[in-house]
Design a protein around this motif. Sequence first.
Motif, PDB file in Angstrom:
ATOM      1  N   THR A   1      -8.199 -10.177 -38.041  1.00  0.00           N
ATOM      2  CA  THR A   1      -6.866  -9.838 -37.534  1.00  0.00           C
ATOM      3  C   THR A   1      -5.975  -9.608 -38.749  1.00  0.00           C
ATOM      4  O   THR A   1      -6.060 -10.344 -39.736  1.00  0.00           O
ATOM      5  CB  THR A   1      -6.279 -10.960 -36.658  1.00  0.00           C
ATOM      6  N   GLU A   2      -5.132  -8.604 -38.694  1.00  0.00           N
ATOM      7  CA  GLU A   2      -4.362  -8.211 -39.883  1.00  0.00           C
ATOM      8  C   GLU A   2      -3.172  -9.127 -40.139  1.00  0.00           C
ATOM      9  O   GLU A   2      -2.817  -9.390 -41.276  1.00  0.00           O
ATOM     10  CB  GLU A   2      -3.920  -6.754 -39.753  1.00  0.00           C
ATOM     11  N   ALA A   3      -2.529  -9.585 -39.098  1.00  0.00           N
ATOM     12  CA  ALA A   3      -1.364 -10.469 -39.261  1.00  0.00           C
ATOM     13  C   ALA A   3      -1.759 -11.875 -38.839  1.00  0.00           C
ATOM     14  O   ALA A   3      -2.015 -12.136 -37.668  1.00  0.00           O
ATOM     15  CB  ALA A   3      -0.194  -9.958 -38.421  1.00  0.00           C
ATOM     16  N   ASN A   4      -1.854 -12.782 -39.806  1.00  0.00           N
ATOM     17  CA  ASN A   4      -2.250 -14.152 -39.486  1.00  0.00           C
ATOM     18  C   ASN A   4      -1.757 -15.097 -40.567  1.00  0.00           C
ATOM     19  O   ASN A   4      -1.228 -14.670 -41.605  1.00  0.00           O
ATOM     20  CB  ASN A   4      -3.768 -14.235 -39.330  1.00  0.00           C
TER      21      ASN A   4
ATOM     22  N   ASP B   1      -3.986 -15.210 -52.097  1.00  0.00           N
ATOM     23  CA  ASP B   1      -3.637 -14.269 -53.170  1.00  0.00           C
ATOM     24  C   ASP B   1      -4.028 -12.843 -52.823  1.00  0.00           C
ATOM     25  O   ASP B   1      -3.398 -11.893 -53.278  1.00  0.00           O
ATOM     26  CB  ASP B   1      -4.319 -14.699 -54.469  1.00  0.00           C
ATOM     27  N   SER B   2      -5.094 -12.673 -52.048  1.00  0.00           N
ATOM     28  CA  SER B   2      -5.502 -11.335 -51.612  1.00  0.00           C
ATOM     29  C   SER B   2      -6.232 -11.462 -50.289  1.00  0.00           C
ATOM     30  O   SER B   2      -6.520 -12.573 -49.816  1.00  0.00           O
ATOM     31  CB  SER B   2      -6.379 -10.650 -52.661  1.00  0.00           C
ATOM     32  N   LYS B   3      -6.523 -10.314 -49.686  1.00  0.00           N
ATOM     33  CA  LYS B   3      -7.105 -10.338 -48.351  1.00  0.00           C
ATOM     34  C   LYS B   3      -8.101  -9.200 -48.178  1.00  0.00           C
ATOM     35  O   LYS B   3      -8.077  -8.202 -48.895  1.00  0.00           O
ATOM     36  CB  LYS B   3      -6.006 -10.192 -47.296  1.00  0.00           C
ATOM     37  N   VAL B   4      -8.992  -9.365 -47.187  1.00  0.00           N
ATOM     38  CA  VAL B   4      -9.862  -8.301 -46.723  1.00  0.00           C
ATOM     39  C   VAL B   4      -9.835  -8.351 -45.200  1.00  0.00           C
ATOM     40  O   VAL B   4     -10.041  -9.411 -44.602  1.00  0.00           O
ATOM     41  CB  VAL B   4     -11.312  -8.455 -47.209  1.00  0.00           C
ATOM     42  N   PHE B   5      -9.575  -7.207 -44.593  1.00  0.00           N
ATOM     43  CA  PHE B   5      -9.566  -7.111 -43.134  1.00  0.00           C
ATOM     44  C   PHE B   5     -10.893  -6.513 -42.680  1.00  0.00           C
ATOM     45  O   PHE B   5     -11.270  -5.418 -43.088  1.00  0.00           O
ATOM     46  CB  PHE B   5      -8.404  -6.233 -42.672  1.00  0.00           C
ATOM     47  N   LEU B   6     -11.610  -7.255 -41.820  1.00  0.00           N
ATOM     48  CA  LEU B   6     -12.873  -6.785 -41.266  1.00  0.00           C
ATOM     49  C   LEU B   6     -12.612  -6.283 -39.852  1.00  0.00           C
ATOM     50  O   LEU B   6     -12.445  -7.075 -38.917  1.00  0.00           O
ATOM     51  CB  LEU B   6     -13.918  -7.915 -41.236  1.00  0.00           C
TER      52      LEU B   6
END
Length: 340
Positions: free
Chosen positions: A141-144, A151-156
Amino acid sequence: MGSLPPSLNLPSPSKQALIDPDSLLSLFKSQQKYLNFFFQNLDLSQTLAFTQNLLNAKGTIYFSGVGKSGFVARKISQTLVSLGIRSGFLSPLDALHGDIGILSPLDVLVLFSKSGNTEELLRLVPCAKAKGAYLIAVTSTEANGLVGLCDSKVFLPLERELCPFDLAPVTSTAIQMVFGDTVAIALMAARNLTKDEYAANHPAGRIGKSLIFKVKDVMKKQDELPVCKEGDLIMDQLVELTSKGCGCLLVIDDQHHLIGTFTDGDLRRTLKASGEGIFKLTVGQMCNRNPRTIGPDAMAIEAMQKMESPPSPVQFLTVIDQQNILIGIVTLHGLVSAGL
């Protein structure tokens, strides 16, 4: 005494439900569709940044997750370890009871969560940040909550779960696994990991043995070899043929050059064709003078492949040096016994 539990109301064999093949095929096609959605919508820039962060890590790459995401996180960590990359699994619960002491400012902590709002991970984040580790959220989920704290993110990208209620994590965990293992292979390539290095990390399993063991490590040699001369009578060599467990005779000259081979199959065919005439035949008259051979420094797995190659499989290979001098024999039974 306690009472016995009531008998279970199980259906009789004649009433057991059957899997509908069309429904099963439909499920596999649906899962394929959901996986394709993931591949088609994955953000390559995020994935590249994630992979580069892991490659640049100066310390240990830790993974964490809860439930099914935790199992995936642990498995991906183990894959990295098998590639010679420092990695580990950090249990969110245990971390809050002392295990977080293992984190350092050089480490990377990857947090797997479908929702990004897993309570145990949200409690872990401020403690991990206080240790100075670099935190990466991997969510579907993109907004969580995790995304805003790391520090960084990956959206699956996840279209939906295969579960008819869209609840059981069977598609989300599949894409987590595909993502993590693909990144692991990208790291393997970037680090120029060789086959020998990979094998060194798998010494006991079939993978390692197939990459480590050479023919000279598994072959029979010296007194174990069923050798004879080409002028020897076949019937005089029956003990040698049957006592060494190779199913053959290795025919050599006085300088130990290989002349050919004579197998127990050759014996049966010769007996059938010649009858009593076999008593007068020499090994040299009936041996195969063009047997399959291999060198001592060839990989053992190559020997197995050579045995199984067309036009027909064989049970052994003679081992010779560059001067055609017999130095050993490798058998299919010996390779199997070695775990190959």
